[in-house]
Write a protein that holds these residues in place. Structure first.
Motif, PDB file in Angstrom:
ATOM      1  N   ASP A   1       0.848  -1.180   0.000  1.00 15.08           N
ATOM      2  CA  ASP A   1       0.000   0.000   0.000  1.00 15.08           C
ATOM      3  C   ASP A   1       0.895   1.246   0.000  1.00 15.08           C
ATOM      4  OD1 ASP A   1      -3.091   0.658   0.623  1.00 15.08           O
ATOM      5  OD2 ASP A   1      -1.872   1.991   1.847  1.00 15.08           O
TER       6      ASP A   1
ATOM      7  N   ASN B   1       0.993  -4.953  -3.863  1.00 10.42           N
ATOM      8  CA  ASN B   1      -0.154  -4.064  -4.111  1.00 10.42           C
ATOM      9  C   ASN B   1       0.078  -2.638  -3.609  1.00 10.42           C
ATOM     10  OD1 ASN B   1      -1.239  -6.872  -4.324  1.00 10.42           O
ATOM     11  ND2 ASN B   1      -3.038  -5.725  -4.966  1.00 10.42           N
ATOM     12  N   THR B   2       0.723  -1.859  -4.451  1.00  6.63           N
ATOM     13  CA  THR B   2       1.085  -0.494  -4.120  1.00  6.63           C
ATOM     14  C   THR B   2       1.104   0.330  -5.395  1.00  6.63           C
ATOM     15  OG1 THR B   2       2.736   0.869  -3.004  1.00  6.63           O
ATOM     16  CG2 THR B   2       3.569  -0.953  -4.323  1.00  6.63           C
ATOM     17  N   ALA B   3       1.593   1.560  -5.313  1.00  6.45           N
ATOM     18  CA  ALA B   3       1.665   2.436  -6.478  1.00  6.45           C
ATOM     19  C   ALA B   3       2.630   3.570  -6.190  1.00  6.45           C
ATOM     20  CB  ALA B   3       0.293   2.991  -6.839  1.00  6.45           C
TER      21      ALA B   3
ATOM     22  N   GLN C   1      -0.225   7.779 -10.408  1.00  8.57           N
ATOM     23  CA  GLN C   1      -1.585   7.592 -10.894  1.00  8.57           C
ATOM     24  C   GLN C   1      -1.578   7.657 -12.413  1.00  8.57           C
ATOM     25  OE1 GLN C   1      -4.535   6.752  -9.527  1.00  8.57           O
ATOM     26  NE2 GLN C   1      -5.276   6.733 -11.601  1.00  8.57           N
TER      27      GLN C   1
ATOM     28  N   TRP D   1       1.341  -9.729  -6.238  1.00 11.13           N
ATOM     29  CA  TRP D   1       0.162  -8.908  -6.525  1.00 11.13           C
ATOM     30  C   TRP D   1      -1.139  -9.701  -6.473  1.00 11.13           C
ATOM     31  CZ3 TRP D   1       2.271  -4.189  -7.172  1.00 11.13           C
ATOM     32  CH2 TRP D   1       1.408  -3.118  -7.360  1.00 11.13           C
TER      33      TRP D   1
ATOM     34  N   PHE E   1      -5.414  -0.913  -5.443  1.00  7.66           N
ATOM     35  CA  PHE E   1      -4.205  -0.970  -6.261  1.00  7.66           C
ATOM     36  C   PHE E   1      -4.295  -2.188  -7.180  1.00  7.66           C
ATOM     37  CE2 PHE E   1      -2.598   1.274  -2.401  1.00  7.66           C
ATOM     38  CZ  PHE E   1      -2.377   2.497  -3.015  1.00  7.66           C
TER      39      PHE E   1
ATOM     40  N   TYR F   1      -1.791  -0.447 -11.733  1.00  6.95           N
ATOM     41  CA  TYR F   1      -0.636   0.026 -10.973  1.00  6.95           C
ATOM     42  C   TYR F   1       0.539  -0.938 -11.095  1.00  6.95           C
ATOM     43  CZ  TYR F   1      -4.058   3.275  -9.166  1.00  6.95           C
ATOM     44  OH  TYR F   1      -5.027   4.243  -9.070  1.00  6.95           O
TER      45      TYR F   1
ATOM     46  N   HIS G   1      -6.696  -6.899  -1.894  1.00  4.48           N
ATOM     47  CA  HIS G   1      -5.764  -5.868  -1.436  1.00  4.48           C
ATOM     48  C   HIS G   1      -4.703  -6.421  -0.490  1.00  4.48           C
ATOM     49  CE1 HIS G   1      -4.357  -1.881  -0.483  1.00  4.48           C
ATOM     50  NE2 HIS G   1      -4.674  -2.011   0.794  1.00  4.48           N
TER      51      HIS G   1
END
Length: 905
Positions: free
Chosen positions: A147, A171-173, A176, A276, A283, A287, A308
């Protein structure tokens, strides 16, 4: 945008934050599921402003010290919002010897100090840096994050490249994407009307995070995640974290996030892994695609059934992370191309581009649709260049993934070679996977562009396949328009010699016969080696003319200088090829070679009675018939030879990951050899291919070591220059398949004979592990076919737990008349359990203990080849019948995409 720090809602949050700052820092309550209290401790360190703060961390370092164990490496774990270090409990629990794991609670989060004021992204990055300085991390350090811990950990990594061992993200970014909206859940929670109410006043946001998991988390685990956030004052930082997400261009943290995103380039030499969950509504895959564009060297492990909190939904992801980290720590690297063990020269690769040495000769003829169409090699090469320029004008660049969803023919050939001409990557998945699996497969590949017919584009939208769309129809004017656009675009094409052969060239998909289809990545050099092996192994090349009724090789003719004709059939449904359509295709190009799946050949034989004398004369021309995709019955090949009397037959053995591996003419194997061996003979390895077996243990598992001794039953293992580069975004599957490094474990069981020929005895997934040891199905099935009259088909499956499985034989009778009816005695068409003499005859023929003999009207097979028996579905059906649960094949077939196997279509 109004100043984010001046709204009434924000003032309310900040008041609560100041109150929360008065809360004492403590340790988590005991007990919490999976959390060892010995890991928890409070650390004093300065924050970004130099103020001394107290942090809660999970740290197994003291435990290691207590055991007298030296720290060799360190893993730094950073959570996001609104979780805390509890997220990493399994990572600590499974830490290998010598690994120190430090999982921090960020300031304002978990059980760390509430600072009394909001923390920005930049402050959190500096906070982490000062904390790790105080912790005095030793040894090479790897990072693991989730995250909004992702950009914080990446910024830390960018500051500490010296001594940085690896980066792992879940699962992050860091950015955008401009072509998509921010996650709706975050946008909603971030509105002024809901921010305070959802994130602070109530635990909705905290509870919603754990509610995303599939399957649902146990109640005690959900409570553990929420335990640090029991009051509005303790949840103040949850709202602040949401507020600090820099969606807007003028957001105070936007410049910092942009800097982190740009800094990913500084990590190109640092090993990276992304684990992932693709069902994440926050996310999601877009992403992942963005991160992979910034860190294209990263390994990936996708979980299509995880959301998530990917490591909660798939705890085995922790094992993946540790396996990857240890491989990286040990320096395990994939080997370079090998020289064959027997000293044979490797196959000379053929570049994947149109052969223009004979520009005026016919390259491709297409007979589908009623109106034959043709194109020469010269015309095809020019059109490929023009379409490549047109695609480039539409935004297709080098190494972009382009899904091409067009039926085999001139358009498909043009588009595929145009993608290769640009140095881009072709993603090919045929409709034979079934619509649901097709969408899932394409989505897993994450194409940047999707080119396809109208129905295919509709499917990709329905199944949320990413990418820019381009509509192309066979025989339509869209390709011509794209070519004209390319001629006027002024786009320079790359010099083919400058495109690195180690770059990805194609992503293909397995049939899914023993599980979900997997993406298989071929580099350009490996594609070229495959094409070269076809030339050297079967004599394909200039002067040969090829009926391409087998989809996997319908595209290689132009690279070989081989004239190809696509018959009037649905190539993704091989059983639609008729004898008349085959004769028409042979006549169109005076074909010398026919390549067709077993289901296609069965229907050709079944429809041969409708041929006239001229058509039969045409079929006397080809010199060779090849069939692949599933075992080919020798009786069928004899029938094919009667129809094509001048043709030899070859049955190449291989799989999506390595095709071809071996080949021979099964009709030339002597009956006494068949009787002396088990399984199906697939011939000797082709040039440049080495085959070995990993012996099977009593429990059905295959050994780590490889042998070449004749008669040893084991998993078939191959290596060659044309074997896949890797499984796409399935790191653990690739690691499991590449043992030893450089080899590919096929998942098939078999043995070598004393002449070096390979005999396949079944899939490892279909082995019966009986009290007497592993039993392969093919040999038993062959004995039943030979020993029981009037049996159209047979499948041998196991029922019961592994190690104690019982043998069940499922037979499909011929017409329920005559001798078989007499053997069945009183059996009726409605019966499932074999009655009377039938069971006795089957048991005698099987020559192994048989617990039950069942009767079916048909066996389910894969949709793609309409030839491979879905033994898992048959086993489930047999288990249900024998335990009184009734037939379940209809539901299983809907879920699996199976189809009934019939003698002809």
């Amino acid at each position: 945008m109004a100043d984010a720090l001046t709204t009434p809602v924000d003032q309310k949050i900040h008041t609560r934050a100041r109150r929360a700052a008065q809360d004492p820092v403590g340790l988590p309550p005991r007990p919490l599921p999976g959390l060892d209290p010995a890991w928890s401790r409070v650390v004093t360190a300065p924050d970004a402003e130099g103020v001394t703060r107290r942090w809660h961390v999970l740290d197994n370092g003291p435990v290691l010290q207590g055991r007298g164990e030296a720290v060799r490496r360190t893993l730094l774990c950073v959570h996001g919002n609104p979780t805390w270090s509890y997220l990493w409990r399994r990572v600590l629990a499974r830490a290998p010897s010598g690994w120190r794991v430090v999982a921090v609670d960020q300031l304002g989060m978990g059980w760390s100090e509430r600072p009394g004021a909001p923390r920005t992204l930049g402050q959190r990055i500096e906070d982490l840096t000062r904390l790790t300085d105080a912790l005095e991390l030793t040894g090479p350090v790897s990072t693991l994050a989730h995250d909004w811990g992702g950009p914080i950990s990446l910024a830390w990594a960018q500051r500490h490249t010296e001594g940085l061992a690896a980066v792992v993200l879940t699962n992050t970014a860091v950015h955008q994407p401009a072509d998509s909206a921010p996650p709706s859940l975050i946008r909603l929670a971030r509105t002024s009307a809901l921010l305070d109410r959802v994130c602070v006043d109530t635990p909705v946001f905290v509870r919603a995070t754990t509610a995303l998991s599939v399957p649902p988390l146990p109640r005690p685990v959900r409570a553990a995640f929420a335990s640090p956030y029991a009051s509005p004052a303790r949840r103040a930082a949850v709202g602040e974290f949401v507020e600090d997400i820099p969606f807007e261009a003028d957001h105070p943290s936007r410049a910092v996030l942009d800097e982190v995103a740009a800094g990913c380039e500084d990590l190109q030499d640092v090993p990276a892994l992304m684990v992932w969950g693709t069902r994440d509504p926050v996310f999601g895959q877009r992403y992942l695609e963005d991160l992979l564009r910034r860190m294209p060297h990263a390994d990936v492990q996708r979980y299509t059934d995880a959301s998530h909190l990917v490591l909660e939904d798939r705890p085995d992801g922790v094992e993946v992370i540790w396996a990857w980290l240890q491989d990286n720590a040990s320096g395990r690297r994939r080997p370079a191309a090998h020289a064959p063990r027997d000293g044979r020269a490797p196959v000379t690769p053929v570049p994947v581009r149109v052969d223009t040495t004979r520009p005026h000769e016919l390259a491709v003829a297409e007979l589908a649709g009623g109106t034959p169409r043709r194109i020469t090699f010269g015309e095809l090469a020019q059109r490929v260049d023009d379409v490549a320029r047109g695609l480039a004008a539409r935004g297709v660049g080098a190494q972009d993934r382009v899904a091409v969803l067009v039926p085999p023919g001139i358009e498909l050939t043009t588009l595929v070679y145009a993608v290769w001409r640009l140095g881009a990557v072709v993603v090919v998945a045929d409709a034979g996977l079934g619509l649901g699996r097709l969408g899932a497969a394409l989505r897993s590949a994450g194409p940047r562009h999707v080119v396809g017919i109208r129905t295919a584009l509709a499917l990709t939208r329905l199944t949320r396949v990413p990418g820019q769309r381009l509509h192309i129809e066979p025989g339509g004017d869209q390709v011509q328009a794209l070519a004209e656009e390319g001629r006027t675009a002024g786009v320079a094409l790359p010099d083919p010699s400058t495109i690195d052969g180690d770059q990805d060239g194609a992503v293909l998909f397995t049939s899914g016969a023993t599980g979900p289809p997997k993406g298989v990545v071929y580099t350009r050099d490996r594609l070229g080696a495959q094409v070269g092996l076809l030339r050297e192994g079967f004599g394909f090349g200039p002067g040969e003319r090829f009926v391409a009724a087998f989809a996997p090789f319908a595209l290689y003719g132009p690279a070989l200088g081989l004239t190809s004709v696509v018959p009037d059939m649905d190539v993704t449904a091989p059983q639609t090829l008729t004898a008349a359509a085959l004769a028409e295709a042979v006549a169109t190009v005076d074909a010398t070679t026919v390549f067709a799946a077993p289901a296609a050949l069965r229907n050709v034989v079944a429809t041969a009675d409708g041929l006239d004398a001229a058509q039969r004369a045409v079929l006397s021309g080809p010199r060779l018939v090849l069939s692949a995709g599933a075992p080919v019955p020798v009786q069928l090949l004899h029938q094919v030879k009667e129809l094509l009397p001048a043709a030899g037959t070859q049955t190449p053995y291989g799989m999506t990951e390595a095709l071809p591996v071996a080949s021979h003419d099964p009709t030339l194997v002597a009956p006494e050899e068949l009787a002396a061996q088990s399984g199906v003979c697939v011939g000797a390895p082709l040039p440049g291919v080495e085959v070995a077996v990993a012996p099977l243990a009593q429990d059905g598992t295959s050994a780590e070591h490889l042998v070449h001794e004749p008669g040893t039953l084991g998993e078939i293992v191959v290596r060659a220059a044309h074997v896949k580069d890797r499984y796409d975004r399935a790191w653990m599957a690739q690691r499991d398949s590449e043992r030893p490094p450089g080899w590919h474990r096929t998942g098939d069981a078999g043995h070598l004979d004393d002449r070096g020929r390979l005999w396949v005895e079944g899939r490892l997934a279909h082995l019966l592990v009986t009290p007497q040891g592993p039993l392969t199905p093919y040999a038993v099935e062959d004995r039943v076919r030979d020993g029981v009259p009037d049996v159209a088909d047979v499948a041998v499956v196991g029922v019961g737990p592994s190690g104690a499985q019982q043998v069940v034989v499922v037979v499909v009778p011929e017409e329920r008349l005559g001798r078989m009816a007499r053997l069945r005695g009183a059996q009726t068409g409605a019966s499932t359990l074999a009655q009377g003499d039938l069971a006795e005859v089957v048991r005698a023929a099987a020559a192994v203990p048989v617990a039950a003999v069942l009767v079916r009207d048909w066996l389910p097979v894969d949709v793609r080849h309409a030839s491979k028996v879905d033994r898992s579905a048959v086993a489930d059906w047999a288990d249900a019948v024998l335990h009184g649960r009734g037939p379940v094949e209809r539901v299983r077939n809907v879920l699996r995409g199976s189809a009934p196997r019939t003698r002809s279509r």
